[in-house]
Design a protein around this motif. Structure first.
Motif, short mmCIF file in Angstrom:
data_model
loop_
_atom_site.label_atom_id
_atom_site.label_comp_id
_atom_site.label_asym_id
_atom_site.label_seq_id
_atom_site.Cartn_x
_atom_site.Cartn_y
_atom_site.Cartn_z
N GLY A 87 0.89 -1.19 -0.02
CA GLY A 87 0.10 0.04 0.17
C GLY A 87 0.83 1.29 -0.04
N HIS A 88 0.13 2.53 -0.10
CA HIS A 88 0.87 3.72 -0.36
C HIS A 88 0.16 4.72 0.46
CE1 HIS A 88 2.21 7.38 -2.46
NE2 HIS A 88 3.46 6.90 -1.82
N GLY A 89 0.79 5.76 1.33
CA GLY A 89 0.06 6.44 1.69
C GLY A 89 0.27 6.63 3.31
N ASN A 90 -0.75 7.13 4.04
CA ASN A 90 -0.75 7.16 5.50
C ASN A 90 -1.07 5.79 6.06
OD1 ASN A 90 -2.68 7.16 8.04
ND2 ASN A 90 -1.60 9.00 8.14
N VAL A 91 -0.05 5.38 6.91
CA VAL A 91 -0.24 4.06 7.40
C VAL A 91 -1.46 3.36 7.96
CG1 VAL A 91 1.14 2.29 9.15
CG2 VAL A 91 2.51 4.00 7.77
N ALA A 92 -1.94 4.12 8.66
CA ALA A 92 -3.25 3.60 9.40
C ALA A 92 -4.38 3.71 8.40
CB ALA A 92 -3.50 4.55 10.51
N GLU A 93 -4.49 4.57 7.60
CA GLU A 93 -5.46 4.79 6.51
C GLU A 93 -5.39 3.74 5.64
OE1 GLU A 93 -5.28 8.50 4.58
OE2 GLU A 93 -6.09 9.66 6.58
N THR A 94 -4.21 3.37 5.13
CA THR A 94 -3.75 2.12 4.19
C THR A 94 -4.22 0.95 4.99
OG1 THR A 94 -2.05 3.32 3.53
CG2 THR A 94 -2.06 1.22 2.89
N ILE A 95 -3.98 0.79 6.00
CA ILE A 95 -4.30 -0.50 6.79
C ILE A 95 -5.73 -0.68 6.87
CG2 ILE A 95 -4.38 -1.72 9.22
CD1 ILE A 95 -1.36 -0.52 9.58
N LEU A 96 -6.52 0.41 7.14
CA LEU A 96 -8.00 0.20 7.13
C LEU A 96 -8.60 -0.01 5.79
CD1 LEU A 96 -8.55 3.24 10.05
CD2 LEU A 96 -8.83 0.63 10.25
N LYS A 97 -8.17 0.72 4.88
CA LYS A 97 -8.50 0.54 3.33
C LYS A 97 -8.31 -0.83 3.03
CE LYS A 97 -8.14 5.13 1.73
NZ LYS A 97 -7.05 6.20 1.13
N SER A 98 -7.01 -1.63 3.34
CA SER A 98 -6.93 -2.87 3.06
C SER A 98 -7.58 -4.00 3.70
CB SER A 98 -5.26 -2.95 3.27
OG SER A 98 -4.31 -2.31 2.44
N ALA A 99 -7.91 -3.52 4.94
CA ALA A 99 -8.64 -4.66 5.67
C ALA A 99 -10.08 -4.62 5.07
CB ALA A 99 -8.91 -4.29 7.12
N ARG A 100 -10.70 -3.52 4.63
CA ARG A 100 -11.90 -3.69 3.86
C ARG A 100 -11.88 -4.34 2.53
NH1 ARG A 100 -12.60 1.04 6.66
NH2 ARG A 100 -11.59 2.40 4.99
#
Length: 141
Positions: A87-100
């Motif tokens: 992923g690329h970007g803000n770490v927490a936001e990327t984790i949450l987007k990836s989870a979905r």
């Protein structure tokens, strides 16, 4: 056991996976899938990006993908149950987007041990993920 576990790791920092990886393996059991996620931090400013060589970002993303694939090959006996993602970007936001995106039913991630200098009990990224995640999050220390 869980069907889809998201395990965000930073290969440059073994503390991000040394304890979390065995936990994710155990929670996946014999049939669950583990999604390894590496995140390339956002530069924070388009001006910074103008000083980097052309194609730098693409090369960094590709290098991380190759490193995650090699890590997965070394750490897992059954490659069919492991998927690597960058992923690329803000770490927490990327984790949450990836989870979905990968329909994770659990996120397993590491956090530093609190000490006298740090009053925060979990890292900033782990805190944001725990607070905003639509699925359960296991923070491993």
């Amino acid at each position: 056991m869980h069907d889809n576990i998201l395990l965000p790791i930073d290969l440059q920092h073994p503390e991000s996976w040394e304890k979390a990886l065995p936990v994710a393996k155990r929670l996946a059991g014999d049939s669950g899938t583990i999604h390894l996620l590496g995140v390339v931090h956002d530069f924070g400013s388009s001006m910074v990006a103008t000083f980097l060589p052309k194609g730098y970002e693409t090369r960094v993303l590709q290098a991380m993908k190759e490193a995650l694939d090699a890590f997965a090959d070394a750490q897992f006996d059954d490659p069919s149950r492991i998927h690597t993602h960058v992923g690329h970007g803000n770490v927490a936001e990327t984790i949450l987007k990836s989870a979905r995106k990968y329909q994770a039913d659990l996120i397993v991630m590491a956090s530093h041990q609190p000490d006298e200098l740090r009053s925060i009990l979990v890292s900033r990224d782990a805190n944001a993920v725990v607070r905003h995640s639509p699925v359960s999050v296991m923070v491993v220390r």
